[in-house]
Design an enzyme around this catalytic site. Structure first.
Site, PDB file in Angstrom:
ATOM      1  N   GLY A 120     -21.609  23.565  41.897  1.00 24.98           N
ATOM      2  CA  GLY A 120     -20.973  24.421  41.030  1.00 24.98           C
ATOM      3  C   GLY A 120     -19.888  25.197  41.344  1.00 24.98           C
ATOM      4  N   TYR A 121     -18.742  24.562  41.670  1.00 21.30           N
ATOM      5  CA  TYR A 121     -17.656  25.011  41.942  1.00 21.30           C
ATOM      6  C   TYR A 121     -16.522  25.292  40.908  1.00 21.30           C
ATOM      7  CZ  TYR A 121     -18.769  23.517  46.780  1.00 21.30           C
ATOM      8  OH  TYR A 121     -19.375  23.353  47.973  1.00 21.30           O
ATOM      9  N   GLU A 237     -18.047  18.159  53.822  1.00 20.39           N
ATOM     10  CA  GLU A 237     -17.666  17.195  52.635  1.00 20.39           C
ATOM     11  C   GLU A 237     -16.689  16.040  52.976  1.00 20.39           C
ATOM     12  OE1 GLU A 237     -16.496  18.926  48.958  1.00 20.39           O
ATOM     13  OE2 GLU A 237     -16.422  16.899  48.008  1.00 20.39           O
ATOM     14  N   SER A 372      -7.754  16.387  43.380  1.00 17.21           N
ATOM     15  CA  SER A 372      -6.540  15.677  42.803  1.00 17.21           C
ATOM     16  C   SER A 372      -5.660  14.912  44.110  1.00 17.21           C
ATOM     17  CB  SER A 372      -5.913  16.312  41.593  1.00 17.21           C
ATOM     18  OG  SER A 372      -4.867  17.352  42.180  1.00 17.21           O
ATOM     19  N   GLU A 374      -2.216  15.492  43.833  1.00 17.75           N
ATOM     20  CA  GLU A 374      -1.227  16.441  43.908  1.00 17.75           C
ATOM     21  C   GLU A 374      -1.805  17.570  44.936  1.00 17.75           C
ATOM     22  OE1 GLU A 374      -2.286  15.573  40.813  1.00 17.75           O
ATOM     23  OE2 GLU A 374      -0.716  14.413  40.334  1.00 17.75           O
TER      24      GLU A 374
HETATM   25  C1  LIG Z   1     -15.869  12.860  37.525  1.00 21.42           C
HETATM   26  C2  LIG Z   1     -15.899  14.281  38.164  1.00 21.42           C
HETATM   27  C3  LIG Z   1     -16.848  14.731  38.805  1.00 21.42           C
HETATM   28  C4  LIG Z   1     -16.746  16.047  39.385  1.00 21.42           C
HETATM   29  N1  LIG Z   1     -17.664  16.640  39.876  1.00 21.42           N
HETATM   30  C5  LIG Z   1     -17.867  17.772  40.235  1.00 21.42           C
HETATM   31  C6  LIG Z   1     -18.747  18.629  40.706  1.00 21.42           C
HETATM   32  O1  LIG Z   1     -19.862  17.849  40.977  1.00 21.42           O
HETATM   33  N2  LIG Z   1     -18.692  19.859  41.040  1.00 21.42           N
HETATM   34  C7  LIG Z   1     -17.654  20.636  40.895  1.00 21.42           C
HETATM   35  O2  LIG Z   1     -17.544  21.694  41.220  1.00 21.42           O
HETATM   36  N3  LIG Z   1     -16.605  19.998  40.375  1.00 21.42           N
HETATM   37  C8  LIG Z   1     -16.405  18.657  39.878  1.00 21.42           C
HETATM   38  N4  LIG Z   1     -15.283  18.026  39.632  1.00 21.42           N
HETATM   39  C9  LIG Z   1     -14.223  18.746  39.309  1.00 21.42           C
HETATM   40  C10 LIG Z   1     -13.054  18.359  40.336  1.00 21.42           C
HETATM   41  O3  LIG Z   1     -13.042  19.023  41.608  1.00 21.42           O
HETATM   42  C11 LIG Z   1     -11.707  19.044  39.501  1.00 21.42           C
HETATM   43  O4  LIG Z   1     -11.555  18.257  38.246  1.00 21.42           O
HETATM   44  C12 LIG Z   1     -10.612  18.833  40.547  1.00 21.42           C
HETATM   45  O5  LIG Z   1     -10.628  19.824  41.742  1.00 21.42           O
HETATM   46  C13 LIG Z   1      -9.312  19.324  39.549  1.00 21.42           C
HETATM   47  O6  LIG Z   1      -9.442  20.434  38.757  1.00 21.42           O
HETATM   48  P1  LIG Z   1      -9.159  20.748  37.370  1.00 21.42           P
HETATM   49  O7  LIG Z   1      -9.648  19.510  36.654  1.00 21.42           O
HETATM   50  O8  LIG Z   1      -9.655  21.990  36.870  1.00 21.42           O
HETATM   51  O9  LIG Z   1      -7.535  20.538  37.094  1.00 21.42           O
HETATM   52  P2  LIG Z   1      -6.554  21.681  37.388  1.00 21.42           P
HETATM   53  O10 LIG Z   1      -6.675  22.270  38.787  1.00 21.42           O
HETATM   54  O11 LIG Z   1      -6.259  22.280  36.305  1.00 21.42           O
HETATM   55  O12 LIG Z   1      -5.294  20.671  37.691  1.00 21.42           O
HETATM   56  C14 LIG Z   1      -4.511  19.942  36.581  1.00 21.42           C
HETATM   57  C15 LIG Z   1      -3.405  19.236  37.097  1.00 21.42           C
HETATM   58  O13 LIG Z   1      -2.597  20.128  37.752  1.00 21.42           O
HETATM   59  C16 LIG Z   1      -2.321  19.880  39.102  1.00 21.42           C
HETATM   60  N5  LIG Z   1      -2.414  20.677  40.213  1.00 21.42           N
HETATM   61  C17 LIG Z   1      -3.217  21.939  40.035  1.00 21.42           C
HETATM   62  N6  LIG Z   1      -2.726  22.753  41.108  1.00 21.42           N
HETATM   63  C18 LIG Z   1      -1.656  22.245  41.792  1.00 21.42           C
HETATM   64  C19 LIG Z   1      -0.752  22.513  42.714  1.00 21.42           C
HETATM   65  N7  LIG Z   1      -1.031  23.706  43.474  1.00 21.42           N
HETATM   66  N8  LIG Z   1       0.316  21.887  43.070  1.00 21.42           N
HETATM   67  C20 LIG Z   1       0.543  20.824  42.601  1.00 21.42           C
HETATM   68  N9  LIG Z   1      -0.278  20.123  41.532  1.00 21.42           N
HETATM   69  C21 LIG Z   1      -1.301  21.166  41.085  1.00 21.42           C
HETATM   70  C22 LIG Z   1      -3.569  18.809  39.388  1.00 21.42           C
HETATM   71  O14 LIG Z   1      -3.492  17.895  40.548  1.00 21.42           O
HETATM   72  C23 LIG Z   1      -3.846  18.113  37.972  1.00 21.42           C
HETATM   73  O15 LIG Z   1      -3.079  17.035  37.883  1.00 21.42           O
HETATM   74  C24 LIG Z   1     -15.479  16.758  39.010  1.00 21.42           C
HETATM   75  C25 LIG Z   1     -14.310  16.140  38.337  1.00 21.42           C
HETATM   76  C26 LIG Z   1     -14.531  14.843  37.983  1.00 21.42           C
HETATM   77  C27 LIG Z   1     -13.386  14.397  37.151  1.00 21.42           C
END
Ligand SMILES: Cc1cc2nc3c(=O)[nH]c(=O)nc-3n(C[C@H](O)[C@H](O)[C@H](O)COP(=O)(O)OP(=O)(O)OC[C@H]3O[C@@H](n4cnc5c(N)ncnc54)[C@H](O)[C@@H]3O)c2cc1C
Length: 393
Positions: A120-121, A237, A372, A374
């Site tokens: 849960g992050y 991780e 991601s 990025e």
């Molecule tokens: C199938 C799946 C399973 C997952 N499982 C887990 C889990 O078990 N536990 C958990 O805690 N999380 C989980 N996640 C979450 C995952 O870690 C996040 O989706 C990921 O870190 C991106 O965060 P966000 O979706 O909030 O996008 P955001 O952080 O809002 O980003 C949106 C867009 O902006 C870009 N962006 C953001 N910041 C920057 C920057 N500084 N520079 C350039 N570009 C940037 C990103 O690359 C992305 O394209 C999961 C996600 C998916 C899709």
């Protein structure tokens, strides 16, 4: 340097392959929870989860190459090891910073493959910026009261514990006010809602925390010391230990193999197999080379260890290259085979029963989960190339 598997590694691969093959046959029809428990226990018994508990201490059971072999064979037989990976880096973190009680009660159950821990992050407004977490934990006598929401909590609906990042001091700088907890998922006040991702999976969930009361014994590490716990868990991780992770290359490699098989049989406009078409061959060769580069980057990454320091950026390089390649593999396959490859499973006229269509959707998710593309580029720019940090001179 010899990159091929030694005969001992090849024997190990054969054993692991036989194990997953048998398990796939037996476990395929079981519901998720039972399937995972059966798989977890069976893997733990054979030392395939990467650690075992000996006199209360965690000992490695695999070397890094063996862990990679386990991950690759799991992909080959369609066995999802995501839960093992999450479990193992939580276990390794608990072994370092957990309380004696956590080491006695939770750790053995994880090591035996009996339980699953969800992570849960991520929150609705904080994903990449993980330390901006807003879910609060407020001290209330001997207990903590937790309120907030997490997004994409993978597997929470079938997990026993949640590894939860909270904010305990909203007034401190964001990295200084975090605290980590591990709590049972059936604690009153926790609600889990399924969340369907583009790949059609309902594994990711939203989790809600409504005045959840937990004893102080659920805290991991110091109050406001969550950043250190988080960094340790992320180090594990991102390659800081030999546990079977997500194979970075397996899916793309299997898709490529399957595409070559299909190209032998599917006829082009000239009535000849697509594999005879020089343009198709060239595109398939390009993909094969990219997959090989991914495999080499993965080997480089596991040989450099944890994610902290410059070596951690190698993990980002491997993740970025392999996940972008995975997307390119499926895009190219859809392009080569046309409409038939874009039909989902169960639809008449679809190629390989929708395997490529599903893989294409999954490949989009793969560039987001686990950080991601990025964010990986930022890490490579700053740590590997020494470029200035974003927004700073
Ligand atoms: C199938 C799946 C399973 C997952 N499982 C887990 C889990 O078990 N536990 C958990 O805690 N999380 C989980 N996640 C979450 C995952 O870690 C996040 O989706 C990921 O870190 C991106 O965060 P966000 O979706 O909030 O996008 P955001 O952080 O809002 O980003 C949106 C867009 O902006 C870009 N962006 C953001 N910041 C920057 C920057 N500084 N520079 C350039 N570009 C940037 C990103 O690359 C992305 O394209 C999961 C996600 C998916 C899709």
């Amino acid at each position: 340097m010899d990159f091929s598997n030694s005969s001992e590694d090849a024997r190990f691969r054969e054993e692991v392959s036989t194990f997953f093959k048998q398990f796939t046959g037996d476990g395929g029809s079981l519901p998720t929870r039972e399937r995972e428990q059966t798989l977890g226990r069976a893997m733990a018994e054979r030392g395939l989860v990467g650690v075992r508990l000996v006199d209360g201490a965690l000992e490695p059971t695999l070397d890094k190459l063996q862990a990679l072999i386990v991950a690759e064979e799991a992909v080959r037989w369609g066995v999802d090891l995501n839960f093992i990976t999450g479990n193992m880096f939580v276990a390794k973190t608990l072994a370092v910073v957990g309380t004696e009680d956590q080491k006695l009660t939770i750790l053995p159950r994880i090591a035996r493959g009996e339980v699953r821990v969800a992570l849960g992050y991520t929150e609705p407004d904080t994903g990449s910026d993980i330390a901006a977490a807003r879910t609060t934990a407020i001290r209330d006598g001997d207990e903590w009261r937790i309120n907030g929401q997490k997004m994409f909590t993978s597997g929470a609906a079938v997990s026993d514990y949640i590894w939860l990042l909270t904010r305990t001091s909203p007034d401190k700088p964001k990295w200084a006010g975090l605290t980590m907890f591990i709590l049972p998922t059936d604690t009153p006040g926790i609600t889990v809602q399924p969340l369907e991702t583009i790949d059609g999976e309902r594994e990711a969930t939203m989790t809600f925390y409504d005045d959840v009361r937990v004893p102080d014994s659920a805290r991991v590490g110091e109050v406001d010391g969550g950043a250190a716990v988080l960094r340790l868990a992320m180090d594990f991780e991102h390659g800081g230990g030999a546990v079977p992770g997500r194979s970075l290359v397996g899916t793309a490699h299997e898709a490529w193999r399957s595409a070559v098989e299909q190209a032998r049989n599917v006829l082009g406009a000239d009535g000849r197999p697509l594999l005879d078409d020089p343009m198709v061959r060239e595109r398939l060769v390009t993909l094969a080379i990219r997959n090989d580069v991914s495999a080499l980057l993965e080997l480089w990454s596991i040989s450099t260890g944890g994610s902290s320091g410059p070596s951690g950026a190698v993990g980002s390089l491997a993740k970025l290259h392999s996940r972008e390649t995975q997307q390119l593999v499926f895009e190219t396959i859809l392009d080569i085979f046309g409409d038939a490859a874009g039909l989902p499973p169960g639809v008449e006229g679809g190629l390989a029963d929708g395997e490529f269509e599903v893989g294409f959707r999954r490949s989009m998710v793969a560039t987001i989960s686990g950080g991601s593309s990025e964010i990986q580029r930022n890490i490579i720019a700053e740590r590997l190339l020494g470029l200035p940090r974003m927004g700073r001179k």
